[in-house]
Motif scaffolding. Structure first.
Motif, PDB file in Angstrom:
ATOM      1  N   SER A 221       1.010  -1.187   0.089  1.00 19.65           N
ATOM      2  CA  SER A 221      -0.167  -0.182   0.000  1.00 19.65           C
ATOM      3  C   SER A 221       0.981   1.370   0.031  1.00 19.65           C
ATOM      4  CB  SER A 221      -0.992   0.164   1.171  1.00 19.65           C
ATOM      5  OG  SER A 221      -0.053   0.226   2.333  1.00 19.65           O
ATOM      6  N   GLY A 222       0.433   2.343  -0.762  1.00 22.79           N
ATOM      7  CA  GLY A 222       1.390   3.219  -0.714  1.00 22.79           C
ATOM      8  C   GLY A 222       0.454   4.587  -1.187  1.00 22.79           C
ATOM      9  N   SER A 223       0.920   5.767  -1.128  1.00 26.24           N
ATOM     10  CA  SER A 223       0.361   7.127  -1.531  1.00 26.24           C
ATOM     11  C   SER A 223       1.278   7.875  -2.474  1.00 26.24           C
ATOM     12  CB  SER A 223       0.308   8.299  -0.300  1.00 26.24           C
ATOM     13  OG  SER A 223       1.685   8.301   0.108  1.00 26.24           O
ATOM     14  N   THR A 224       0.717   8.618  -3.457  1.00 25.18           N
ATOM     15  CA  THR A 224       1.244   9.440  -4.414  1.00 25.18           C
ATOM     16  C   THR A 224       2.582   9.955  -3.781  1.00 25.18           C
ATOM     17  OG1 THR A 224      -0.047  11.373  -3.873  1.00 25.18           O
ATOM     18  CG2 THR A 224      -0.898   9.922  -5.594  1.00 25.18           C
ATOM     19  N   ILE A 281       4.084   1.740   2.010  1.00 23.49           N
ATOM     20  CA  ILE A 281       5.349   2.437   1.427  1.00 23.49           C
ATOM     21  C   ILE A 281       5.362   4.052   2.190  1.00 23.49           C
ATOM     22  CG2 ILE A 281       6.323   3.300  -0.523  1.00 23.49           C
ATOM     23  CD1 ILE A 281       4.837   1.015  -2.043  1.00 23.49           C
ATOM     24  N   ASP A 282       6.114   4.281   2.914  1.00 24.96           N
ATOM     25  CA  ASP A 282       6.417   5.630   3.108  1.00 24.96           C
ATOM     26  C   ASP A 282       7.681   6.425   2.783  1.00 24.96           C
ATOM     27  OD1 ASP A 282       4.408   5.524   5.049  1.00 24.96           O
ATOM     28  OD2 ASP A 282       5.430   5.097   6.768  1.00 24.96           O
ATOM     29  N   SER A 283       7.532   7.524   2.523  1.00 27.84           N
ATOM     30  CA  SER A 283       8.882   8.518   2.254  1.00 27.84           C
ATOM     31  C   SER A 283       9.941   8.330   3.312  1.00 27.84           C
ATOM     32  CB  SER A 283       8.119   9.812   1.869  1.00 27.84           C
ATOM     33  OG  SER A 283       7.288  10.083   0.839  1.00 27.84           O
ATOM     34  N   ASP A 284      10.816   8.364   2.708  1.00 32.33           N
ATOM     35  CA  ASP A 284      12.434   8.493   3.501  1.00 32.33           C
ATOM     36  C   ASP A 284      12.274  10.083   3.892  1.00 32.33           C
ATOM     37  OD1 ASP A 284      14.756   8.557   4.641  1.00 32.33           O
ATOM     38  OD2 ASP A 284      15.314   6.632   3.808  1.00 32.33           O
ATOM     39  N   LYS A 285      12.380  10.361   5.258  1.00 35.21           N
ATOM     40  CA  LYS A 285      12.595  11.775   5.387  1.00 35.21           C
ATOM     41  C   LYS A 285      13.791  12.109   6.199  1.00 35.21           C
ATOM     42  CE  LYS A 285       7.430  12.308   5.914  1.00 35.21           C
ATOM     43  NZ  LYS A 285       7.211  12.995   4.649  1.00 35.21           N
ATOM     44  N   GLU A 286      14.780  11.486   5.858  1.00 37.00           N
ATOM     45  CA  GLU A 286      15.992  11.509   6.746  1.00 37.00           C
ATOM     46  C   GLU A 286      16.622  12.782   6.499  1.00 37.00           C
ATOM     47  OE1 GLU A 286      20.330   9.398   6.781  1.00 37.00           O
ATOM     48  OE2 GLU A 286      18.978   8.962   5.228  1.00 37.00           O
ATOM     49  N   TYR A 287      16.558  13.494   5.234  1.00 35.89           N
ATOM     50  CA  TYR A 287      17.008  15.053   5.138  1.00 35.89           C
ATOM     51  C   TYR A 287      15.966  15.748   4.909  1.00 35.89           C
ATOM     52  CZ  TYR A 287      21.252  12.057   4.109  1.00 35.89           C
ATOM     53  OH  TYR A 287      22.403  11.300   4.380  1.00 35.89           O
ATOM     54  N   ASP A 288      14.479  15.533   5.054  1.00 36.36           N
ATOM     55  CA  ASP A 288      13.509  16.516   4.923  1.00 36.36           C
ATOM     56  C   ASP A 288      13.439  17.222   6.280  1.00 36.36           C
ATOM     57  OD1 ASP A 288      12.952  15.131   2.645  1.00 36.36           O
ATOM     58  OD2 ASP A 288      10.994  14.746   3.298  1.00 36.36           O
ATOM     59  N   SER A 289      13.153  18.553   5.745  1.00 37.27           N
ATOM     60  CA  SER A 289      12.783  19.670   6.965  1.00 37.27           C
ATOM     61  C   SER A 289      11.827  20.410   6.780  1.00 37.27           C
ATOM     62  CB  SER A 289      14.070  20.340   7.182  1.00 37.27           C
ATOM     63  OG  SER A 289      14.380  20.993   5.879  1.00 37.27           O
ATOM     64  N   GLU A 290      10.820  20.724   7.636  1.00 33.49           N
ATOM     65  CA  GLU A 290       9.753  21.560   7.349  1.00 33.49           C
ATOM     66  C   GLU A 290      10.187  22.909   7.124  1.00 33.49           C
ATOM     67  OE1 GLU A 290       5.439  21.911   7.779  1.00 33.49           O
ATOM     68  OE2 GLU A 290       6.815  20.149   7.937  1.00 33.49           O
ATOM     69  N   ASN A 291       9.510  23.528   5.911  1.00 36.93           N
ATOM     70  CA  ASN A 291      10.034  24.739   5.494  1.00 36.93           C
ATOM     71  C   ASN A 291       8.729  25.714   5.221  1.00 36.93           C
ATOM     72  OD1 ASN A 291       9.166  24.434   2.719  1.00 36.93           O
ATOM     73  ND2 ASN A 291      10.847  22.823   2.879  1.00 36.93           N
TER      74      ASN A 291
END
Length: 837
Positions: A221-224, A281-291
């Motif tokens: 299962s996954g999202s866009t 399926i989840d996005s890998d947010k290792e380098y994501d930051s809220e902006n």
């Protein structure tokens, strides 16, 4: 899944198969970019002589190149002479004794041949297993379920849905507003109550999505948002790195690059979380930051779909007026199945007059000065869009950037959600400048070269089918465990996609996902501080095949013989492709690709490739890389070298490559300016770049240099820690359209028959570990940029234009504000001054 499995039964020398030319030999060595079948030493010598004569004719008059190559040969010959174990042996004689150049491939049993085999191969090659997909036969299946009401556009913005091009918020010539002036000014993030919005639910936390998957017998299962990054790399693979199409731009447009952005092309990662029989399926947010852009995306979505009075309730000072029902209202989703996938797509807006489902996506697109440094966006907010066309301050600039950085992701999201297109609002975080509706057919024109969506539709299904297979292999290797995937398609001559799978615990996954949570809290604090401050075609083809078989016996036998011959040639061609891809993978694991990228960038930026065709440029680059890598330990036979510790790609046996290139170009008088620049560029690129050198993910200034740093990973080497559980695979494909093999499908229509043949091969543990480290290092280099370095890059990029343009835009807006205060605000639907309330 409509896959067929085939196997190459053997191989012969392919002399006349289209798309697989005879080997191009240089100084007795097989060139990496040609077919990799073997030949004897005599044929190699003859081919080398022919190649040398042709090269002399083609490069006559290019004295700087001839001198450079000759100096390289002399220098390399000298180095090899000194280091050779037998002084009387020349490099050419060593190559002639190489098993690769002496052995000849045996003729398979199914091919009749009267020629005896002169030499036996040292080692039998493994047969190639490959799958065959017919995308036209695959279908997406919508799930019928009750859907909450989907929002509609407000303020008369629906006018933009039925007219091509941009609708301006305010006419630059007359200052007249085409929409309610309230829309022009964006509510500051410190005034909007984001706690009043329902929190986004990831795939792994969506119990309804998991229940639907189990109900319909789906494994994944996954999202866009979580799936499109991986699917983008499968697009690069299947399309053979088809470049974007920019013919919708004006003739006066000068592109900085004709390729996708570094961020779009870079490695991607995702998590596969196992829970109760379903892999989410989840996005890998290792380098994501809220902006600020992610925050504004949420608030502006409400702005575009709510009347003014309803939107005002989301102000912090008025959010108490919102009912619990409004705060907790369910989001609308489309659910669609394909193979083993259950896919979820959030529905932003709807208009029943649009084709199909009438659903479309809302996208808020910040201007170039904001995107180039989102974390430090304040310095770019002055930039304004003032015209339709032009290199800067235009909608054309933003559209060009959309093609390179966003259309691929957007088009996949639209297809996954069974939508019609996207509605874009252009802004600078303070003001909205215009609106544009871009249907899927328009995005396909930029991505696939045709407005007919057949090619894009079928490629999407083929990509999902390949991904389904890869995930099946991963979950079979590590059953009932959560996994982390890293995926990257590399720009090799035969496109190859790496697919790495590493098991992770829930604790490890959570630690990685929350590694940037501090930045989310920090941003909220800053905001608070500011506040205080196709089946028919298939049956027709089957009927046609049946009619063909109803002919006389001789015709049937002839057709069978032709089909068998074609099948054998296909199997042999697959062996040739896998040979080339295997060598490319070996080269990458040993660092040779890094050298090539550095050389190409140095040659291009120094001007030595000016005036040359793409074929000439490629020939020069490959020749120089071959000479350079021949000097180092990587020039040894790849079969034996790949089983040893890799040599550093930047150094040879005696002389560093930087010193070598400086030495061989020393004293060349002709085109001295370019050669000096080449020396400087190569010397710079052969050293490990400092952190943040590639700070800008959407410009090409340092694009080709990024691979030169892939060996600089600070991670612990395998010798210093226990080997990790790791599955490494690479995938390569061949496209067959209407019975002919092509590099990529072009101008596909509903009557075309397209087959995607793909092969998957596992990578040995040691080589997989090296490649995995390189991919992770490339991803970190692109995404994990020091804020200070990114800010410095912002001031340097585009020849320092961004600060100037931002200041000029701020001055322009100040003048317009004075004019409006003096003359009053005017709107298109009233003859007198309007209201700015």
């Amino acid at each position: 899944m409509h896959r067929a499995r085939c196997q190459a039964v053997g191989q012969v020398r392919l002399a006349n198969i289209p798309g697989f030319p005879t080997l191009v030999l240089s100084r007795g060595r097989v060139a990496l970019f040609a077919t990799s079948h073997t030949c004897n030493a005599k044929a190699a010598k003859k081919a080398a002589e022919q190649e040398s004569e042709a090269s002399a004719d083609e490069t006559r008059g290019l004295s700087s190149w001839t001198t450079l190559q000759e100096k390289l040969r002399q220098s390399l010959a000298s180095s090899k002479h000194k280091s050779a174990s037998s002084p009387e042996e020349s490099p050419e004689s060593k190559v002639e004794r190489s098993p690769k150049t002496q052995s000849k491939k045996p003729t398979p049993k199914s091919v009749k041949s009267t020629k005896p085999t002169k030499r036996k191969r040292r080692k039998e090659k493994e047969p190639v297993d490959f799958e065959v997909i017919t995308p036209k036969a695959l279908e997406l299946e919508p799930i019928d379920h009750e859907t909450p009401d989907i929002p509609k556009l407000s303020y008369g913005l629906d006018r933009a849905l039925f007219n091509g091009g941009v609708y301006r918020m305010q006419d630059a010539r007359t200052n007249v507003y085409n929409f309610d002036p309230y829309l022009a000014s964006i509510m500051p993030v410190d005034e909007f109550d984001y706690d009043a919005l329902k929190e986004y639910v990831t795939s792994s936390k969506d119990t309804k999505l998991r229940d639907l998957a189990k109900e319909h017998g789906k494994k994944y299962s996954g999202s866009t948002s979580s799936m499109t990054a991986v699917l983008s790399h499968l697009h690069f693979l299947i399309s053979g790195w088809r470049p974007p199409n920019f013919d919708q731009l004006s003739r006066g447009w000068t592109p900085e690059s004709n390729n996708f952005t570094i961020l779009t092309r870079g490695p991607v990662a995702t998590f596969i979380k196992y829970n109760d029989g379903v892999y989410s399926i989840d996005s890998d947010k290792e380098y994501d930051s809220e902006n600020v852009l992610s925050m504004l995306g949420k608030s502006m979505e409400k702005l575009l779909t709510l009347p003014k009075e309803e939107f005002e309730k989301y102000k912090k000072t008025k959010s108490h007026q919102l009912t619990e029902e409004e705060k907790k209202a369910d989001e609308a989703y489309h659910y669609t199945t394909f193979g083993d996938f259950m896919m979820r797509s959030q529905l932003d807006a709807h208009d029943p007059r649009l084709p199909g489902t009438g659903v479309f996506d809302l996208k808020t697109r910040a201007v170039v000065t904001i995107r180039m440094d989102v974390q430090g966006h304040e310095k770019g907010v002055g930039y304004e869009i003032r015209k339709q066309f032009g290199q800067w301050e235009s909608f054309e600039r933003e559209y060009y950037d959309l093609i390179r950085s966003a259309f691929l992701k957007y088009s996949l999201q639209v297809r996954m959600g069974r939508m019609d297109g996207i509605f874009v609002a252009y802004h600078n975080t303070q003001r909205i400048f215009g609106f544009q509706y871009i249907p899927l057919s328009e995005m396909d024109h930029a991505l696939h070269g045709q407005t007919d969506t057949t090619l894009g539709d079928q490629e999407f299904k083929a990509s999902l089918s390949i991904l389904n297979d890869l995930m099946d292999r991963a979950t079979k290797k590590f059953p009932n465990r959560s996994l982390r995937l890293h995926v990257e398609t590399r720009p090799t001559n035969d496109p190859v996609t790496y697919f790495f799978v590493e098991p992770v615990t829930d604790e490890e996954m959570q630690a990685i996902q929350e590694s940037k949570k501090a930045s989310v809290d920090k941003l909220k604090e800053e905001i608070d501080d500011l506040s205080s401050q196709e089946k028919a075609a298939e049956s027709a083809a089957a009927e046609a095949a049946a009619d063909d078989q109803s002919g006389n016996t001789e015709e049937v036998e002839s057709t069978e013989e032709e089909d068998m011959d074609q099948e054998i040639q296909n199997e042999l061609a697959w062996q040739e492709v896998m040979d080339r891809v295997s060598e490319a993978v070996d080269s990458e694991s040993l660092g040779i690709r890094s050298v090539r990228d550095a050389v190409q960038d140095a040659l291009a930026q120094s001007g030595l490739l000016e005036g040359k065709t793409e074929a000439e440029s490629t020939k020069h680059i490959e020749g120089l890389v071959s000479a350079l890598t021949a000097h180092s330990q990587e020039s040894k036979e790849l079969e034996s070298a790949s089983e040893e510790e890799p040599a550093d790609a930047q150094h040879g046996d005696e002389t560093p490559l930087k010193d070598l290139i400086l030495r061989v170009t020393e004293g060349i008088d002709e085109n001295a300016t370019n050669l000096n620049e080449f020396q400087r560029m190569f010397a710079s690129l052969s050293e490990k770049p400092t952190a943040g050198e590639d700070a800008d993910p959407e410009t090409e200034a340092d694009a080709n240099a990024e691979a030169a740093a892939t060996d600089a990973s600070p991670e612990t080497s395998p010798d210093q820690s226990p080997p990790r559980e790791l599955l490494g695979m690479y995938i390569t494909i061949r496209n067959k359209v209407d019975g002919k093999f092509v590099a990529r499908p072009e101008r596909l229509n509903t009557g075309s028959k397209w087959e995607v043949q793909y092969a998957v091969k596992e990578i040995s543990d040691e080589r997989a570990e090296r490649l995995y480290k390189q991919i992770k290092a490339r991803r970190r280099k692109i995404l994990d940029i020091n804020a200070e370095m990114r800010a410095q890059s912002w001031h340097r990029m585009f020849a320092g234009s961004l600060p100037t343009l931002s200041k000029r835009g701020a001055s322009y807006r100040a003048e317009r504000t004075k004019e409006e205060e003096a003359a009053g605000i005017r709107v298109a639907w009233e003859r007198g001054p309007g209201s700015s309330s």
